[in-house]
Design a protein around this motif. Structure first.
Motif, PDB file in Angstrom:
ATOM      1  N   VAL A 675       0.893  -1.228  -0.038  1.00  0.00           N
ATOM      2  CA  VAL A 675       0.051   0.057  -0.104  1.00  0.00           C
ATOM      3  C   VAL A 675       0.901   1.263   0.050  1.00  0.00           C
ATOM      4  CG1 VAL A 675      -1.702   1.260   1.298  1.00  0.00           C
ATOM      5  CG2 VAL A 675      -1.863  -1.307   1.231  1.00  0.00           C
ATOM      6  N   THR A 676       0.758   1.963  -0.946  1.00  0.00           N
ATOM      7  CA  THR A 676       1.591   3.189  -1.194  1.00  0.00           C
ATOM      8  C   THR A 676       0.779   4.687  -0.848  1.00  0.00           C
ATOM      9  OG1 THR A 676       1.151   3.528  -3.557  1.00  0.00           O
ATOM     10  CG2 THR A 676       2.945   1.979  -3.006  1.00  0.00           C
ATOM     11  N   TRP A 724      -0.208   8.901  10.959  1.00  0.00           N
ATOM     12  CA  TRP A 724       0.264   7.433  10.396  1.00  0.00           C
ATOM     13  C   TRP A 724       1.699   7.395  10.200  1.00  0.00           C
ATOM     14  CZ3 TRP A 724      -4.371   6.522   6.782  1.00  0.00           C
ATOM     15  CH2 TRP A 724      -5.473   6.040   7.570  1.00  0.00           C
ATOM     16  N   ARG A 725       2.056   8.598   9.429  1.00  0.00           N
ATOM     17  CA  ARG A 725       3.542   8.727   8.744  1.00  0.00           C
ATOM     18  C   ARG A 725       4.389   8.931  10.260  1.00  0.00           C
ATOM     19  NH1 ARG A 725       4.618   9.606   3.666  1.00  0.00           N
ATOM     20  NH2 ARG A 725       6.625  10.892   4.193  1.00  0.00           N
ATOM     21  N   TRP A 729       4.911   4.832   8.681  1.00  0.00           N
ATOM     22  CA  TRP A 729       4.276   4.191   7.660  1.00  0.00           C
ATOM     23  C   TRP A 729       4.494   5.148   6.518  1.00  0.00           C
ATOM     24  CZ3 TRP A 729      -1.210   2.992   9.789  1.00  0.00           C
ATOM     25  CH2 TRP A 729      -1.011   1.877  10.755  1.00  0.00           C
ATOM     26  N   ASP A 730       5.310   4.653   5.478  1.00  0.00           N
ATOM     27  CA  ASP A 730       5.611   5.382   4.320  1.00  0.00           C
ATOM     28  C   ASP A 730       4.393   5.420   3.552  1.00  0.00           C
ATOM     29  OD1 ASP A 730       6.639   6.939   2.523  1.00  0.00           O
ATOM     30  OD2 ASP A 730       7.929   5.390   1.793  1.00  0.00           O
ATOM     31  N   ILE A 731       3.574   6.353   3.594  1.00  0.00           N
ATOM     32  CA  ILE A 731       2.015   6.219   3.056  1.00  0.00           C
ATOM     33  C   ILE A 731       1.681   7.706   2.412  1.00  0.00           C
ATOM     34  CG2 ILE A 731       0.762   6.736   5.054  1.00  0.00           C
ATOM     35  CD1 ILE A 731      -1.277   4.688   3.965  1.00  0.00           C
ATOM     36  N   ALA A 732       1.102   7.765   1.237  1.00  0.00           N
ATOM     37  CA  ALA A 732       0.831   9.103   0.654  1.00  0.00           C
ATOM     38  C   ALA A 732      -0.863   9.329   0.716  1.00  0.00           C
ATOM     39  CB  ALA A 732       1.168   9.265  -0.810  1.00  0.00           C
ATOM     40  N   LEU A 733      -1.164  10.496   0.302  1.00  0.00           N
ATOM     41  CA  LEU A 733      -2.672  10.936   0.360  1.00  0.00           C
ATOM     42  C   LEU A 733      -3.033  11.420  -0.953  1.00  0.00           C
ATOM     43  CD1 LEU A 733      -5.195  11.533   1.964  1.00  0.00           C
ATOM     44  CD2 LEU A 733      -4.157  13.727   2.835  1.00  0.00           C
TER      45      LEU A 733
END
Length: 900
Positions: A675-676, A724-725, A729-733
Motif C-alpha cells: 500500500v503506497t 500514520w507517517r 508508515w511511508d504512505i501518501a494521500l
C-alpha cells in the motif's frame, strides 16, 4: 426614587423623630435641653459637610456630570459649595454649643456663631445655582431678582402678620430687639424666594438633587423660624423641637449625593419650552402677592395698629412691581419692533425667493402673491388676484385642495403638503409642490400661507427613472420587476372576478447565446438580444406582456386566453420566431433556437409561484436537450426542486453537526502488493444510513457547500495521514477537488494552511482533478493548480481518457499521476479497442514519466492484464475496498502487503 433611596430617607426621618421625642421628654429642663440639643445638629452639619465635600471630590474625578454639564449644571462645584455651607452651619452650631448662647436666657443680639450661620446662606446659594443655574442675560436676571423680591416681601408680610406682629406688641419697649431676631427669618425668606423658582427651570438631569436641596433648606428655614421665636419669648416651642428639625435638615442635606448617585448617568430630557416652565418666577411672584394681599387685608381688619415694617414691605413691593411693569412695557415695544421687522423680512423674502408665496383667504381667494409668480408661471399679478386659486388647479386635483381647506379652522392647524398640477399662463400644466400653514396676524383674519415650487423638471426626471426602473435598457421591453408587479396585479383582479379564461406565463431561453457572447463579445451579444426582442414583440398579441427576464431569458404574461391550447400554440409560435431565420451579428449570420416552458395559474396561486413554475418548466426543456423544445409545468418538477433544496439544507446542518466521515481506499503497487497511498473519500452518516458521494456531491456543488466541505476533508485527511507517517508508515494521500474549490478565494492558502497545521509534507499530498474541471475556467484553474505545484503538492488527472482534450491538458499543466477511468478497466480483455486504448494510456504515462493508476480493478484477470501491460499502481474492490481509518491501520500495520 429607588428602594435604597426610600430606605435612606426613612432612616433619617426615624432618627429625627427619636431625637424629637427625646427633646420632648426633657421639656422641663429648658437650659439643659437647649445646651444639649445644639450638639446633634452641629455633628449632623459637620457630617453633611464631610459627605458633600467627599462626594464633590469623587465626582470631579469622574465623568458622572458630563450630561448634566451640557445643560449648564456643574454637579461637582454644587456639592463643593453645599459642603462649605454645611461646614459654616456646623461651625456656628459648635460655637452655640460651646458658649451656651442658645440658652433661653440669652440676649436677643447677634453673636459670633450667627456670623458663621449667615455666611452659610450665600454659600448655599452658590451651590444650589450650580445644580439649577440662574437665567442667562442681564434682563432675565433682573426680572428674576425683582420677581423674587416681590415673593419675599409678600411671604414676609404673611409671616409678620401671623407670627411676629403679636410678639412685637408683647415686647413693648423691648421691640427694638426684634430686628436682631428677624435676621434669620428675613435672610431665609429672601434666599428661599430666590431659589424656589429655579426648581421649575432646572435641568431634568439634576431635578432630584434640586428637590432634595430645596427640601433640606426649607427644613433648616423652619428651624431658624422656631429659633427666632425662642429668642423673643425665651421658651423652647414643643420642648426644643427646633433641634430635631435642624438635625433633620442637615441629615437630608448630607445624604443628597448618595440619594442622587443612581441618576448620575441618566439621559437628560428636553424641556419643550411649552407650558408653565417659562413663567415659573412670574407665577410664583403673583401667587405669593395674591396670598399676601388676602392675608394682609384680613389682618388689617383685625389689627388696630400695624407695625411700620408692614407698610415698608408692602410699599417696596409696589415700587418693585412698577419697575417690573416698566420693563414689561419696554419689552412690548421691542416685540412690536421685532414684529414689524419680521414683516418687512417676509416681504423681502417673498420678493426674492424662487418659490411662489401666497396668502389665501379661507374661500380660496388670493390676498397676496409674491412677485415671483409672474416669472414662474407666466401670469400678471393682477390676473391672479381677480379669481380664486382653484381656477388654475387641475380639476382632478381639486379634491386635495378642498381637503386641505377643511383641515384648517379659525383656531389653527398644522402644515399640509400638497402635490398639484397648476395651469401656467401658456396653458400647459405644471407639476407643483406646496406647503400650506396657518398665517396669523394681530388685527387681521386668519389666512393660509402657501409656499409653491415648480417641480415639473423633477417629475419628468422621476418618470424617466421609473421607465428605466421597469424597462430593460437593451431591448426596451419591460423588465423583471415590471412583470412581477403586473403578474401580481392580474392575479388579484382574477380573484375579484374581473378576469375570465386562462392566465399563464411563458419563459423563453435562447440556446447557444453564451457562445455568441464568448466569441463575438458582449456588444454583439446585446445587439442580438435587441433583435430577438423585436422578433418576439412582433409575434406577441395585444393583451400579453412581453418582458426581458434577465440574461438571454424572456418571459410573457398571458392575461387572458380562451383555453390552454391557445397558450401552448402561442408558446410554439414564439419558439419558431426565434429560429425562423438567422440573426445578423457583425458580418456573419447566427442561427439560434429557443427552449420554452409554460405554466398556468391555478386558483389562489400567487404571482411568484406562477413565474417560478414557468421558469422550472423552461429549465426542464433545456435539461432535455433544448433546441426548440417546449415543456409544460407539472407538479413533479416542483417536488424535485423542493427536494433538492431540502437536501442542501440537510447537508448544511450535517456539516455543522459533524455528520460527515472519511473512508480511505488504498492505492497498491501492483508489483510488490504494498500500500503506497490512500484516497480520502467522504461519506454522509445520515442517521443509520451511510450515503455515498453520488447522493450529495451534486447538491453540495450547487449550494456552494462543497468549498467548506472540501476544506474539512482536506484537513481531516492530512491530520490522519500525518499521524500514520509519524508511526513510520511511508504512505501518501490523495484528495479529490471540484472546480468550485479550485476557483474559491484563498484556495491555495487553504491548502498551505492544512499542510502547515498537520505537519504533512507537501510532496506527500496529491490533489486529483477531473478533466472537466480544466474546461470550466481553463485559464484561472490552470494558474491555481500551478500555484499548488509550486507549493510542492503533486497533481493527478482523474478519470483520464474520457475524451476532454487530455493531451492538451498534459501539455499545459504538468501532472504527476494519471488515473485511468474505471470504464476502461471494466471492459479490459472483453473489448479489443478498450484494451488497446488502455495499453496506449499506460505507455503514454511511462513515456511522460508520470505514475499511472488503474481505477476500478474488480477481477483477477483485469489485474493480470494490467501487470502485463506494465501498469504500476491500482485500486479497486479486488485490491481493497474503501474503509475507515481503523481498517487502514489494521491493513497496513498488520501485513507486509496485500495478497494479490
Amino acid at each position: 426614587m429607588k428602594a435604597d433611596s426610600r430606605i435612606w430617607l426613612g432612616a433619617i426621618v426615624a432618627l429625627a423623630l427619636v431625637y424629637a421625642l427625646g427633646a420632648l421628654v426633657s421639656v422641663g429642663e429648658v437650659s439643659l435641653t437647649a445646651w444639649l440639643g445644639s450638639w446633634p445638629p452641629a455633628v449632623a452639619a459637620a457630617a453633611a459637610a464631610g459627605s458633600l465635600l467627599y462626594a464633590a471630590r469623587r465626582r470631579a474625578a469622574t465623568t458622572a456630570d458630563s450630561e448634566a454639564n451640557a445643560d449648564g449644571a456643574d454637579g461637582a462645584a454644587a456639592l463643593r459649595f453645599l459642603g462649605l455651607a454645611a461646614l459654616a452651619w456646623s461651625a456656628g452650631a459648635f460655637v452655640y454649643a460651646v458658649t451656651g448662647l442658645l440658652s433661653t436666657t440669652a440676649a436677643v443680639s447677634l453673636s459670633f456663631g450667627d456670623l458663621f450661620s449667615l455666611v452659610a446662606l450665600p454659600l448655599f446659594v452658590l451651590g444650589f445655582t450650580r445644580f439649577a443655574p440662574l437665567p442667562r442675560g442681564f434682563r432675565p436676571v433682573i426680572r428674576h431678582m425683582t420677581d423674587s423680591y416681590v415673593c419675599a416681601a409678600a411671604l414676609f408680610s404673611i409671616v409678620w402678620l401671623l407670627l411676629f406682629a403679636p410678639l412685637y406688641s408683647a415686647l413693648g419697649e423691648d421691640g427694638e430687639f426684634l430686628a436682631f431676631a428677624l435676621v434669620y427669618p428675613v435672610a431665609d425668606i429672601v434666599v428661599l424666594c430666590l431659589l424656589a423658582p429655579l426648581v421649575f427651570t432646572s435641568p431634568h438631569s439634576t431635578r432630584r438633587a434640586v428637590l432634595l436641596a430645596i427640601g433640606a433648606f426649607v427644613i433648616i428655614c423652619g428651624a431658624d423660624l422656631i429659633g427666632a421665636v425662642t429668642r423673643l419669648t425665651g421658651v423652647l416651642p414643643a420642648g426644643g423641637i427646633e433641634y430635631p428639625v435642624r438635625f433633620l435638615g442637615f441629615a437630608l442635606l448630607g445624604s443628597l449625593p448618595w440619594l442622587i448617585r443612581d441618576r448620575a448617568s441618566a439621559r437628560p430630557r428636553r424641556i419643550t419650552g411649552r407650558g408653565l416652565y417659562r413663567f415659573a418666577p412670574e407665577i410664583a411672584a403673583c401667587g405669593a402677592l395674591f396670598v399676601a394681599a388676602v392675608v394682609l387685608t384680613i389682618g388689617a381688619l383685625r389689627v388696630d395698629n400695624l407695625a411700620p415694617v408692614l407698610p415698608l414691605a408692602a410699599g417696596s413691593a409696589v415700587i418693585v412691581l412698577l419697575v417690573r411693569m416698566s420693563g414689561l412695557l419696554e419689552e412690548n415695544a421691542t416685540l412690536s419692533r421685532m414684529v414689524h421687522t419680521r414683516e418687512q423680512h417676509f416681504h423681502e423674502l417673498a420678493k426674492n425667493s424662487g418659490d411662489v408665496i401666497l396668502l389665501l383667504d379661507f374661500d380660496a381667494r388670493i390676498f397676496y402673491v409674491s412677485p415671483g409668480a409672474a416669472e414662474a408661471f407666466g401670469y400678471r399679478l393682477d390676473d391672479l388676484l381677480t379669481e380664486p386659486v382653484t381656477a388654475i388647479v387641475h380639476p382632478e386635483d381639486l379634491p386635495q385642495v378642498s381637503a386641505a381647506m377643511a383641515a384648517f379652522d379659525r383656531s389653527g392647524g398644522e402644515g399640509i403638503h400638497l402635490r398639484l398640477r397648476v395651469r401656467a399662463g401658456d396653458g400647459t400644466w405644471r407639476h407643483t409642490e406646496s406647503t400650506a400653514s396657518l398665517y396669523e396676524q394681530p388685527g387681521e383674519p386668519d389666512r393660509l400661507l402657501v409656499t409653491t415650487r415648480d417641480i415639473s423638471a423633477q417629475v419628468a426626471l422621476e418618470d424617466q427613472v421609473n421607465h428605466l426602473t421597469f424597462h430593460d435598457g437593451i431591448t426596451g421591453l419591460p423588465n423583471r420587476a415590471y412583470l412581477e408587479e403586473r403578474a401580481r396585479e392580474v392575479l388579484v383582479r382574477r380573484e375579484r372576478g374581473q378576469y375570465r379564461g386562462e392566465i399563464a406565463a411563458i419563459f423563453l431561453d435562447l440556446d447557444g447565446f453564451t457562445a455568441v457572447n464568448d466569441s463575438a463579445g458582449h456588444t454583439f451579444g446585446d445587439y442580438l438580444l435587441a433583435q430577438a426582442g423585436r422578433r418576439l414583440r412582433a409575434t406577441t398579441d395585444s393583451g400579453f406582456t412581453l418582458a426581458r427576464w434577465g440574461g438571454d431569458e424572456f418571459a410573457v404574461l398571458i392575461e387572458y386566453s380562451a383555453n390552454a391550447q391557445q397558450v401552448v400554440d402561442f408558446a410554439e409560435r414564439l419558439v419558431r420566431a426565434v429560429s425562423a431565420e438567422p440573426f445578423q451579428v457583425a458580418d456573419r449570420e447566427v442561427v439560434l433556437s429557443a427552449s420554452a416552458g409554460v405554466a398556468f395559474a391555478e386558483s389562489g396561486m400567487e404571482s411568484g409561484e406562477l413565474l417560478r413554475n414557468a421558469d422550472m418548466a423552461m429549465a426542464r426543456a433545456k435539461e432535455n436537450g433544448g433546441g426548440g423544445r417546449l415543456e409544460i409545468y407539472a407538479a413533479h418538477m416542483h417536488a424535485k426542486v423542493v427536494g433538492r433544496l431540502e437536501l442542501q439544507t440537510e447537508l448544511r446542518q450535517a456539516l455543522a453537526n459533524g455528520d460527515f466521515v472519511l473512508e480511505y481506499q488504498p492505492v497498491v503497487d501492483l508489483e510488490s502488493s504494498q500500500v503506497t497511498a490512500v484516497e480520502a473519500l467522504v461519506r454522509w452518516q445520515r442517521g443509520d444510513e451511510r450515503v455515498l458521494p453520488e447522493g450529495f456531491i451534486g447538491p453540495a456543488e450547487e449550494s456552494g457547500l462543497i468549498t467548506p466541505l472540501g476544506e474539512w476533508i482536506l484537513r481531516e485527511a492530512c491530520e490522519k495521514v500525518a499521524l500514520w507517517r509519524a508511526s513510520d508508515w511511508d504512505i501518501a494521500l490523495s484528495v479529490n477537488l471540484s472546480v468550485k474549490q479550485i476557483l474559491a478565494p484563498r484556495f491555495v492558502e487553504t491548502v498551505a494552511g492544512a499542510l502547515a497545521d498537520s505537519g504533512l509534507p507537501a510532496e506527500v499530498l496529491t490533489m486529483e482533478v477531473d478533466e472537466e474541471v480544466l474546461l470550466e475556467d481553463q485559464g484561472e484553474a490552470v494558474e491555481r493548480l500551478a500555484e499548488l505545484r509550486r507549493l510542492g503538492v503533486r497533481l493527478a488527472i482523474d478519470d483520464f481518457g474520457l475524451g476532454y482534450a487530455s493531451l492538451a491538458h498534459l501539455r499545459e499543466l504538468r501532472v504527476d499521476t494519471i488515473k485511468i477511468d474505471p470504464s476502461f478497466i471494466r471492459d479490459l480483455g472483453t473489448d479489443g479497442t478498450v484494451t488497446l486504448l488502455t495499453h496506449t494510456i499506460i505507455r503514454l504515462g511511462q513515456d511522460l514519466g508520470v505514475q499511472v493508476v488503474a481505477e476500478g480493478i474488480e477481477r483477477s484477470e483485469q489485474l493480470e492484464q494490467l501487470r502485463s501491460m506494465g501498469c504500476g499502481y491500482g485500486q479497486g474492490f479486488l485490491v481493497a475496498r474503501p474503509m475507515v481509518a481503523e481498517g487502514v491501520e489494521a491493513l497496513v500495520g498488520g501485513e507486509a502487503g496485500i495478497p494479490l
